[in-house]
Design an enzyme around this catalytic site. Structure first.
Site, short mmCIF file in Angstrom:
data_model
loop_
_atom_site.label_atom_id
_atom_site.label_comp_id
_atom_site.label_asym_id
_atom_site.label_seq_id
_atom_site.Cartn_x
_atom_site.Cartn_y
_atom_site.Cartn_z
N GLU A 401 0.81 -1.22 0.00
CA GLU A 401 0.00 0.00 0.00
C GLU A 401 0.84 1.27 0.00
O GLU A 401 0.51 2.25 -0.67
CB GLU A 401 -0.94 0.00 1.21
CG GLU A 401 -2.11 -0.96 1.10
CD GLU A 401 -1.77 -2.40 1.44
OE1 GLU A 401 -2.64 -3.28 1.31
OE2 GLU A 401 -0.60 -2.65 1.86
N HIS A 468 -11.19 -6.07 9.05
CA HIS A 468 -11.91 -5.84 7.81
C HIS A 468 -13.21 -5.07 8.03
O HIS A 468 -14.09 -5.09 7.19
CB HIS A 468 -12.24 -7.17 7.12
CG HIS A 468 -11.06 -7.97 6.70
ND1 HIS A 468 -10.33 -8.73 7.59
CD2 HIS A 468 -10.45 -8.12 5.50
CE1 HIS A 468 -9.33 -9.32 6.95
NE2 HIS A 468 -9.38 -8.97 5.68
#
Length: 661
Positions: A401, A468
């Site tokens: 990322e 998540h």
């Protein structure tokens, strides 16, 4: 015995050989002057590159003037070789307006599009990813350009180094990774930094061509980099260059060099790049005493002249309006009205449609993310995109990322747009640094926009557990320079996403996963925009003001079923910048406020909204401001535990208590 530097002039003409000397001499003379000024207290800090001039000068001269260079603290030779007027450099170092950052950043923390230089941030590693983005833009434009990025041996221990090399290798990007190995990361020797014998060896793991170069030999640096740059322009690929060198001063002057053994200092002093090359030129009959004295006198005169200009320049007078206005790039919103032709589609489909139509509008827009190409993304937002736009524009990324967000910034620097999909908003923590230190501060620091949208699938209620399910918008609303969007309905989601791509500022676009396939809306079929920073008044009433956004808006609507409460229901849609005017108007009318967020309570956006209302509407309040949010725990996986966690379960009671207060 100290080995002599062996110079090989090959086929270089005398003019080139002498120019290399001039280009090294100028930064050396500037540095010597700066050290005097530092001792006199006329400058506050200095990062010396004495002993390393050959690298900065040789690399920069090997590149074309319109090819980007990304230097570090000790690469003064990059700036002087690109012939930036010295008074501007001196003004930059004194925090004055003729510098490049309006006094907002110091020393070499600046960039300039005029000279195709992108300055560093102190975190070092992300610079390499920015070079990836610049190189990717060059490759996509097919302009046969290379870019060079500098770093030190210490930064090769950072994850960003490895991520950037991997991305460059996988995508065959035309970039030179120039690592100046001076033996110490501040005071830590390389033996405590890595185990391999040479930094160049690290290229093997990424399938990258690598070379070791004598960094104090200007002819070796210039000829080798020139040769490689020509090759890369024709055959795009990354190359790792390790320059063996040494800095003769401390990390910065206050650090000193006591941690370096004297025999090491003596060894490298004898290998001084300027003195050795000067001796070589004299032996070759290219440089005489007269020319040497003349050049030094000319340069010292230039330095003193430009120092006077900088010292005589007035100090910056703070202007509050100027400071606040430069946090974001000025952008005139252009409204494109939604069509009357609509179709009932899901939240997910609206985002996909907005992205698709934006890709059709902007040929220079790139979508990047994990599994976004053939697979269509884990939520299938980009399903079918690759058939229309191809793999060059719909790019699967490695799992890195930080490097990808830095790459997106590099694309923006090189005149393109980027949309980055975080597979889950939770994973953005791995890319936090470039968001808050590159994207957010870029325009404020050196007037460089960061035309990047980061899509953030987020939120709970779907049993996905602690990694998540977070709704982590509050991580970013605190950072000046970022815009944060969080829609609740498909029509808004499409229009706001299109507006976000149009906006040249960095934007975090939150998309609640629980809404993707559960919320339907009549969505206009055309390409249209919804204004960023404007809330929507979903219901109008007089008893209470309810403020919310994202999935929590639907909590409120559900809680109101069966009740006849007269309320203003405000859907913020954009959290940063915040539509304060709509909030204040409603509060002044109703006198009671309930703020609802999915995020845990402490430090969330509801805290700031509550404070703003207290500061600006206190005399209109008829009750304490009430907030509803989730528990101050990580979000659990178990269905019953998650139900208890979410503020949804406590909303109805809070709403009725406030109405009846």
């Amino acid at each position: 015995m100290i080995p002599k530097i062996e110079f090989n002039k090959k086929s270089l003409k005398e003019g080139v050989l002498l120019n290399l000397y001039k280009k090294m001499l100028k930064p050396r003379l500037i540095e010597e002057k700066m050290l005097i000024l530092l001792r006199q207290g006329k400058i506050s800090k200095w990062f010396s590159g004495i002993g390393q001039e050959a690298i900065a000068v040789g690399v920069t001269l090997a590149l074309k003037n319109d090819e980007y260079v990304l230097p570090m603290h000790r690469n003064l030779g990059v700036f002087t070789t690109r012939e930036i007027p010295l008074y501007r450099l001196f003004s930059q170092w004194q925090g004055k307006m003729n510098g490049f950052t309006k006094g907002r950043d110091r020393s070499f923390h600046f960039g300039t599009q005029e000279y195709h230089i992108v300055g560093m941030i102190s975190h070092l590693g992300p610079q390499l990813g920015v070079a990836d983005g610049i190189a990717l833009a060059n490759k996509l434009k097919n302009n046969h350009k290379v870019c060079a990025v500098f770093s030190g041996e210490g930064a090769t221990s950072e994850g960003d180094f490895h991520e950037a090399l991997n991305v460059a290798s996988v995508w065959s990007l035309p970039v030179l990774f120039c690592i100046e190995n001076n033996g110490y990361g501040l005071s830590t020797p390389v033996s405590e930094q890595y185990k391999c014998k040479h930094i160049a060896d690290k290229g093997i793991g990424y399938g990258i061509e690598s070379h070791i170069i004598e960094g104090n030999n200007i002819l070796e640096v210039y000829t080798k980099v020139n040769e490689l740059a020509k090759s890369i322009r024709n055959t795009p690929r990354p190359i790792l260059l390790e320059f063996k060198t040494f800095r003769m001063r401390g990390h910065e002057e206050a650090s000193g060099t006591k941690y370096v053994p004297q025999d090491v200092m003596d060894f490298w002093a004898a290998k001084d790049p300027l003195e050795n090359y000067q001796e070589f030129l004299k032996k070759e009959g290219i440089l005489s005493e007269e020319i040497e004295v003349s050049l030094k006198e000319e340069m010292v005169h230039e330095i003193n002249k430009h120092l006077k200009i900088a010292f005589d320049e007035e100090q910056i007078v703070p202007n509050l309006k100027t400071e606040l206005n430069d946090v974001y790039q000025d952008y005139v919103y252009k409204e494109v009205l939604p069509s009357k032709e609509q179709k009932k589609i899901r939240f997910l489909d609206a985002i996909s449609e907005g992205l698709y139509q934006t890709m059709e509008k902007y040929d220079d827009l790139i979508i990047m993310g994990q599994d976004v190409a053939e697979y269509g993304g884990v939520f299938k937002i980009t399903d079918g995109f690759i058939e229309k736009f191809g793999k060059e524009r719909i790019r699967n990324t490695p799992i890195c990322e930080s490097a990808i967000i830095s790459t997106a910034y590099g694309l923006a620097v090189n005149g393109m747009k980027a949309v980055v999909e975080m597979q889950f908003a939770d994973f953005v923590s791995s890319g936090f640094n470039p968001i808050v230190n590159l994207l957010a501060k870029s325009y404020y620091r050196w007037n460089q926009n960061a035309d990047v949208v980061i899509r953030m699938p987020c939120g709970g209620g779907v049993g996905a557990g602690p990694f998540h399910s977070q709704t982590n918008e509050a991580w970013f609303t605190k950072v000046p320079g970022l815009k944060v969007i969080y829609p609740a309905f498909p029509q808004d989601a499409k229009g706001l996403l299109i507006a976000a791509v149009n906006d040249p500022n960095p934007i975090l676009f939150f998309e609640h996963k629980g809404l993707y396939r559960s919320v339907y809306d009549d969505v206009s079929e055309n390409y249209y925009t919804t204004e960023i920073g404007k809330a929507a008044l979903l219901r109008e009433g007089s008893q209470i003001t309810v403020i919310s956004y994202g999935a929590a808006i639907h909590w409120v609507l559900k809680a109101l079923e069966g009740y006849t409460i007269s309320l203003d229901l405000i859907d913020l849609r954009t959290i940063q910048p915040l539509d304060k005017e709509t909030i204040y108007q409603s509060v002044k009318k109703t006198g009671k406020v309930l703020i609802v967020q999915e995020d845990s309570l402490f430090g969330g956006i509801s805290s700031d909204i509550s404070a703003l209302i207290n500061e600006n509407c206190f005399e209109f309040l008829d009750a304490p401001i009430k907030r509803v949010a989730s528990l101050e725990t990580p979000i659990p996986f178990n269905k019953q535990l998650e139900k208890q966690y979410l503020g949804k379960e406590r909303l109805k009671e809070a709403l009725l208590d406030l109405v009846n207060y």
